[in-house]
Design a protein around this motif. Sequence first.
Motif, PDB file in Angstrom:
ATOM      1  N   GLY A 155       0.787  -1.222   0.000  1.00 15.34           N
ATOM      2  CA  GLY A 155       0.000   0.000   0.000  1.00 15.34           C
ATOM      3  C   GLY A 155       0.822   1.275   0.000  1.00 15.34           C
ATOM      4  O   GLY A 155       0.261   2.362   0.087  1.00 15.34           O
ATOM      5  N   LYS A 156       2.151   1.162  -0.109  1.00 19.79           N
ATOM      6  CA  LYS A 156       2.975   2.364   0.071  1.00 19.79           C
ATOM      7  C   LYS A 156       2.785   3.396  -1.035  1.00 19.79           C
ATOM      8  O   LYS A 156       2.851   4.604  -0.762  1.00 19.79           O
ATOM      9  CB  LYS A 156       4.458   1.977   0.191  1.00 19.79           C
ATOM     10  CG  LYS A 156       5.092   1.391  -1.050  1.00 19.79           C
ATOM     11  CD  LYS A 156       6.556   1.058  -0.782  1.00 19.79           C
ATOM     12  CE  LYS A 156       7.222   0.461  -2.005  1.00 19.79           C
ATOM     13  NZ  LYS A 156       8.634   0.108  -1.733  1.00 19.79           N
ATOM     14  N   ASN A 157       2.526   2.968  -2.267  1.00 23.73           N
ATOM     15  CA  ASN A 157       2.355   3.951  -3.334  1.00 23.73           C
ATOM     16  C   ASN A 157       1.105   4.800  -3.125  1.00 23.73           C
ATOM     17  O   ASN A 157       1.122   6.019  -3.337  1.00 23.73           O
ATOM     18  CB  ASN A 157       2.307   3.254  -4.691  1.00 23.73           C
ATOM     19  CG  ASN A 157       3.651   2.674  -5.090  1.00 23.73           C
ATOM     20  OD1 ASN A 157       4.700   3.133  -4.634  1.00 23.73           O
ATOM     21  ND2 ASN A 157       3.630   1.659  -5.939  1.00 23.73           N
ATOM     22  N   GLU A 158       0.017   4.160  -2.685  1.00 25.74           N
ATOM     23  CA  GLU A 158      -1.197   4.929  -2.403  1.00 25.74           C
ATOM     24  C   GLU A 158      -0.984   5.856  -1.211  1.00 25.74           C
ATOM     25  O   GLU A 158      -1.507   6.974  -1.182  1.00 25.74           O
ATOM     26  CB  GLU A 158      -2.377   3.994  -2.160  1.00 25.74           C
ATOM     27  CG  GLU A 158      -2.850   3.272  -3.421  1.00 25.74           C
ATOM     28  CD  GLU A 158      -4.126   2.497  -3.191  1.00 25.74           C
ATOM     29  OE1 GLU A 158      -5.157   3.129  -2.895  1.00 25.74           O
ATOM     30  OE2 GLU A 158      -4.092   1.260  -3.313  1.00 25.74           O
ATOM     31  N   PHE A 159      -0.215   5.399  -0.229  1.00 24.27           N
ATOM     32  CA  PHE A 159       0.103   6.269   0.896  1.00 24.27           C
ATOM     33  C   PHE A 159       0.884   7.490   0.436  1.00 24.27           C
ATOM     34  O   PHE A 159       0.572   8.628   0.823  1.00 24.27           O
ATOM     35  CB  PHE A 159       0.899   5.519   1.961  1.00 24.27           C
ATOM     36  CG  PHE A 159       1.456   6.420   3.026  1.00 24.27           C
ATOM     37  CD1 PHE A 159       0.660   6.845   4.085  1.00 24.27           C
ATOM     38  CD2 PHE A 159       2.773   6.877   2.956  1.00 24.27           C
ATOM     39  CE1 PHE A 159       1.167   7.705   5.055  1.00 24.27           C
ATOM     40  CE2 PHE A 159       3.280   7.730   3.921  1.00 24.27           C
ATOM     41  CZ  PHE A 159       2.477   8.143   4.970  1.00 24.27           C
ATOM     42  N   PHE A 160       1.913   7.290  -0.389  1.00 23.41           N
ATOM     43  CA  PHE A 160       2.721   8.417  -0.846  1.00 23.41           C
ATOM     44  C   PHE A 160       1.890   9.401  -1.662  1.00 23.41           C
ATOM     45  O   PHE A 160       2.077  10.616  -1.564  1.00 23.41           O
ATOM     46  CB  PHE A 160       3.916   7.926  -1.654  1.00 23.41           C
ATOM     47  CG  PHE A 160       5.082   7.489  -0.809  1.00 23.41           C
ATOM     48  CD1 PHE A 160       5.687   8.373   0.071  1.00 23.41           C
ATOM     49  CD2 PHE A 160       5.574   6.201  -0.886  1.00 23.41           C
ATOM     50  CE1 PHE A 160       6.764   7.977   0.857  1.00 23.41           C
ATOM     51  CE2 PHE A 160       6.646   5.790  -0.114  1.00 23.41           C
ATOM     52  CZ  PHE A 160       7.246   6.685   0.772  1.00 23.41           C
ATOM     53  N   ASP A 161       0.962   8.888  -2.469  1.00 19.90           N
ATOM     54  CA  ASP A 161       0.081   9.791  -3.216  1.00 19.90           C
ATOM     55  C   ASP A 161      -0.692  10.702  -2.266  1.00 19.90           C
ATOM     56  O   ASP A 161      -0.859  11.897  -2.523  1.00 19.90           O
ATOM     57  CB  ASP A 161      -0.892   8.985  -4.080  1.00 19.90           C
ATOM     58  CG  ASP A 161      -0.213   8.317  -5.264  1.00 19.90           C
ATOM     59  OD1 ASP A 161       0.917   8.712  -5.607  1.00 19.90           O
ATOM     60  OD2 ASP A 161      -0.807   7.377  -5.838  1.00 19.90           O
ATOM     61  N   ARG A 162      -1.187  10.123  -1.170  1.00 18.69           N
ATOM     62  CA  ARG A 162      -1.943  10.905  -0.192  1.00 18.69           C
ATOM     63  C   ARG A 162      -1.023  11.839   0.583  1.00 18.69           C
ATOM     64  O   ARG A 162      -1.349  13.014   0.815  1.00 18.69           O
ATOM     65  CB  ARG A 162      -2.657   9.960   0.774  1.00 18.69           C
ATOM     66  CG  ARG A 162      -3.511  10.643   1.817  1.00 18.69           C
ATOM     67  CD  ARG A 162      -4.710  11.321   1.193  1.00 18.69           C
ATOM     68  NE  ARG A 162      -5.630  10.334   0.651  1.00 18.69           N
ATOM     69  CZ  ARG A 162      -6.679  10.611  -0.095  1.00 18.69           C
ATOM     70  NH1 ARG A 162      -6.918  11.871  -0.417  1.00 18.69           N
ATOM     71  NH2 ARG A 162      -7.467   9.670  -0.535  1.00 18.69           N
ATOM     72  N   TYR A 163       0.130  11.337   0.982  1.00 19.79           N
ATOM     73  CA  TYR A 163       1.044  12.130   1.803  1.00 19.79           C
ATOM     74  C   TYR A 163       1.569  13.351   1.054  1.00 19.79           C
ATOM     75  O   TYR A 163       1.840  14.392   1.654  1.00 19.79           O
ATOM     76  CB  TYR A 163       2.196  11.249   2.281  1.00 19.79           C
ATOM     77  CG  TYR A 163       3.150  11.950   3.219  1.00 19.79           C
ATOM     78  CD1 TYR A 163       2.689  12.570   4.374  1.00 19.79           C
ATOM     79  CD2 TYR A 163       4.514  11.998   2.945  1.00 19.79           C
ATOM     80  CE1 TYR A 163       3.560  13.217   5.238  1.00 19.79           C
ATOM     81  CE2 TYR A 163       5.398  12.637   3.801  1.00 19.79           C
ATOM     82  CZ  TYR A 163       4.908  13.248   4.943  1.00 19.79           C
ATOM     83  OH  TYR A 163       5.773  13.889   5.795  1.00 19.79           O
ATOM     84  N   LEU A 164       1.708  13.246  -0.266  1.00 21.14           N
ATOM     85  CA  LEU A 164       2.145  14.390  -1.057  1.00 21.14           C
ATOM     86  C   LEU A 164       1.184  15.572  -0.909  1.00 21.14           C
ATOM     87  O   LEU A 164       1.593  16.735  -0.981  1.00 21.14           O
ATOM     88  CB  LEU A 164       2.279  14.003  -2.533  1.00 21.14           C
ATOM     89  CG  LEU A 164       3.494  13.145  -2.896  1.00 21.14           C
ATOM     90  CD1 LEU A 164       3.438  12.726  -4.358  1.00 21.14           C
ATOM     91  CD2 LEU A 164       4.797  13.899  -2.611  1.00 21.14           C
ATOM     92  N   GLU A 165      -0.092  15.277  -0.678  1.00 23.45           N
ATOM     93  CA  GLU A 165      -1.063  16.346  -0.464  1.00 23.45           C
ATOM     94  C   GLU A 165      -0.754  17.108   0.831  1.00 23.45           C
ATOM     95  O   GLU A 165      -0.908  18.326   0.898  1.00 23.45           O
ATOM     96  CB  GLU A 165      -2.472  15.775  -0.414  1.00 23.45           C
ATOM     97  CG  GLU A 165      -2.907  15.075  -1.699  1.00 23.45           C
ATOM     98  CD  GLU A 165      -4.291  14.456  -1.565  1.00 23.45           C
ATOM     99  OE1 GLU A 165      -5.031  14.863  -0.642  1.00 23.45           O
ATOM    100  OE2 GLU A 165      -4.625  13.580  -2.377  1.00 23.45           O
ATOM    101  N   TYR A 166      -0.313  16.384   1.872  1.00 22.79           N
ATOM    102  CA  TYR A 166       0.032  17.038   3.123  1.00 22.79           C
ATOM    103  C   TYR A 166       1.301  17.880   2.973  1.00 22.79           C
ATOM    104  O   TYR A 166       1.423  18.954   3.569  1.00 22.79           O
ATOM    105  CB  TYR A 166       0.233  16.001   4.229  1.00 22.79           C
ATOM    106  CG  TYR A 166      -0.998  15.200   4.539  1.00 22.79           C
ATOM    107  CD1 TYR A 166      -2.205  15.822   4.764  1.00 22.79           C
ATOM    108  CD2 TYR A 166      -0.943  13.812   4.593  1.00 22.79           C
ATOM    109  CE1 TYR A 166      -3.345  15.088   5.041  1.00 22.79           C
ATOM    110  CE2 TYR A 166      -2.077  13.070   4.871  1.00 22.79           C
ATOM    111  CZ  TYR A 166      -3.274  13.711   5.091  1.00 22.79           C
ATOM    112  OH  TYR A 166      -4.390  12.987   5.364  1.00 22.79           O
ATOM    113  N   LEU A 167       2.258  17.384   2.190  1.00 27.79           N
ATOM    114  CA  LEU A 167       3.502  18.117   2.012  1.00 27.79           C
ATOM    115  C   LEU A 167       3.277  19.451   1.306  1.00 27.79           C
ATOM    116  O   LEU A 167       4.075  20.381   1.457  1.00 27.79           O
ATOM    117  CB  LEU A 167       4.501  17.272   1.222  1.00 27.79           C
ATOM    118  CG  LEU A 167       5.058  16.044   1.951  1.00 27.79           C
ATOM    119  CD1 LEU A 167       5.988  15.253   1.044  1.00 27.79           C
ATOM    120  CD2 LEU A 167       5.790  16.453   3.222  1.00 27.79           C
ATOM    121  N   LYS A 168       2.203  19.549   0.538  1.00 25.56           N
ATOM    122  CA  LYS A 168       1.888  20.810  -0.132  1.00 25.56           C
ATOM    123  C   LYS A 168       1.266  21.821   0.824  1.00 25.56           C
ATOM    124  O   LYS A 168       1.235  23.015   0.539  1.00 25.56           O
ATOM    125  CB  LYS A 168       0.927  20.559  -1.294  1.00 25.56           C
ATOM    126  CG  LYS A 168       1.512  19.698  -2.413  1.00 25.56           C
ATOM    127  CD  LYS A 168       0.435  19.392  -3.455  1.00 25.56           C
ATOM    128  CE  LYS A 168       0.967  18.446  -4.527  1.00 25.56           C
ATOM    129  NZ  LYS A 168      -0.088  18.069  -5.506  1.00 25.56           N
TER     130      LYS A 168
END
Length: 266
Positions: A155-168
């Motif tokens: 599930g790490k790729n889906e997590f990174f997709d979501r986490y990128l939103e927080y980094l913005k």
Amino acid sequence: MTLLLSWVGRDSRKISSFYIASDSRISWDKNTKYDYGQKVFAFSNSPDILGYCGDVMYPIMTINQILDMEKNSILFPPNTNANDRSNLIYKELQSKFKEYPSSVMNSTLEIIHVSRDNEEDFICNIFKWSRLNGWSKTSKDIPSVSDKVIVLGSGKNEFFDRYLEYLKGNSGKTSRALFQGLCHTLLDIKDLQCGGAPQLVGLFNKFNGKDFGVVHKQKRYLLGRELNNSEIINNIDWRNELFERCDGSSTKILNGAQRQPNELSP
């Protein structure tokens, strides 16, 4: 598989916290699953925490045996440091594996081990087994700011997709953003090998490993297991999906607890 992540929290001077979190799903195929499997572990008598992903049966059996050895004071000799404890855990995993039928395992197994000496000296090691390369042990660098240390599992790729939103946004590299990223990912994850409630363990500047209860979809879970109203919960620290400190009985945020921005909003 799993969604497994570890991160560090820092204050202005030092590491203040280290966490391992995961989902709770064990799956055999897309139609066969169990959403109450424990994947993270805290040692009761030493400053150590673990989490695994990949193969399930071997780590569940072996890690629980290792924790029982530690609880009964037969795993670590007196005055062992963090590196000694990490080596002893790794040795125990390898030793028990010699008699295990590896042909029944998934192709890989990865285990995160976090440990601490004194109040500030944290380490993080990854124990990995693969059918191709056997066992290996790797030390992970610890970030100089609050941030993720490692993310593993299908599930790490889906997590990174979501986490990128927080980094913005403004929350960026914070404990709340990482935990909210995990919770938010699990709410609508497409990888059917991941699911169930989030589970969480932590390690701080003082004391030993710590289990956390998690309020997920207004229900209470401890290490993947749903708790009912009759079970004792007063000695457990609880976090909700926003990483707010909350009351295990009412599931509401504790009086005086710091509120966190609602990063779970679509």
